[in-house]
Design a protein around this motif. Structure first.
Motif, PDB file in Angstrom:
ATOM      1  N   GLN A 199       2.481   3.006  -1.071  1.00 23.47           N
ATOM      2  CA  GLN A 199       3.382   4.100  -1.408  1.00 23.47           C
ATOM      3  C   GLN A 199       4.816   3.768  -0.992  1.00 23.47           C
ATOM      4  O   GLN A 199       5.753   4.011  -1.743  1.00 23.47           O
ATOM      5  N   ASN A 200       4.993   3.200   0.192  1.00 27.80           N
ATOM      6  CA  ASN A 200       6.333   2.800   0.634  1.00 27.80           C
ATOM      7  C   ASN A 200       6.918   1.732  -0.271  1.00 27.80           C
ATOM      8  O   ASN A 200       8.108   1.746  -0.578  1.00 27.80           O
ATOM      9  N   PHE A 201       6.084   0.802  -0.720  1.00 28.82           N
ATOM     10  CA  PHE A 201       6.548  -0.235  -1.631  1.00 28.82           C
ATOM     11  C   PHE A 201       6.987   0.381  -2.958  1.00 28.82           C
ATOM     12  O   PHE A 201       8.031   0.030  -3.504  1.00 28.82           O
ATOM     13  N   ALA A 202       6.197   1.325  -3.470  1.00 31.95           N
ATOM     14  CA  ALA A 202       6.538   1.984  -4.732  1.00 31.95           C
ATOM     15  C   ALA A 202       7.825   2.792  -4.613  1.00 31.95           C
ATOM     16  O   ALA A 202       8.600   2.891  -5.575  1.00 31.95           O
ATOM     17  N   GLU A 203       8.071   3.345  -3.423  1.00 26.03           N
ATOM     18  CA  GLU A 203       9.285   4.125  -3.206  1.00 26.03           C
ATOM     19  C   GLU A 203      10.478   3.252  -2.823  1.00 26.03           C
ATOM     20  O   GLU A 203      11.566   3.760  -2.604  1.00 26.03           O
TER      21      GLU A 203
END
Length: 169
Positions: free
Chosen positions: A57-61
């Motif tokens: 999720q952090n990577f996607a954000e």
């Protein structure tokens, strides 16, 4: 675990953990111990899945993972990290270091080259224990002596700037 529960039941031995005493001849206690064992085996996998989900999720954000690497900087657009690019100041130095390492140049020679070029160590402002003067109990450090203030010769420091080759720290 099942064998241990059976042995405890067979010999009338109580099972104590988590502040609770369990009798393996009592079916409710046996069930509770078995449920706890299954949950305890599942907990590390559940934690791993939660961590991987948060990382994705952090990577996607666009949130960066880990510290900014030496020789690179994080590019932000609208408050989100979009990519890492070579740093204009340290990028050429990093490329030269990588080239020397790929050409099988010894690391001590690379360190001496960096010292001659007066390149600061990426961790020059961080506190690390001095290997020689810190008090140890086996491998465990009992009392840390900061490498910046230890009585070791500071040949790795020029004009107050930490450099790449170190005498002892």
């Amino acid at each position: 675990m099942a064998e241990l529960r059976e042995l405890c039941a067979e010999f009338g031995v109580y099972w104590y953990y988590g502040g609770v005493l369990y009798d393996m001849n009592d079916p409710d206690d046996r069930k509770r111990v078995a449920q706890d064992a299954v949950e305890d085996e599942h907990a590390p996998e559940r934690n791993r899945l939660d961590s991987m989900r948060a990382l994705a999720q952090n990577f996607a954000e666009g949130k960066p993972h880990g510290p900014e690497a030496f020789g690179f900087q994080i590019v932000y657009q609208r408050g989100r990290a979009v990519r890492r690019v070579p740093c204009p100041q340290n990028g050429p130095i990093f490329r030269e270091m990588a080239g020397r390492a790929l050409n099988m140049e010894p690391t001590y020679q690379i360190g001496r080259w960096l010292t001659r070029e007066e390149v600061q160590v990426p961790s020059h402002d961080k506190s690390f224990p001095c290997n020689r003067f810190s008090v140890k109990d086996g491998r465990r450090v009992v009392r840390k002596v900061d490498r910046r203030s230890c009585p070791c010769p500071k040949t790795w420091r020029r004009n107050g700037i930490a450099t790449w080759s170190s005498a002892c720290c």
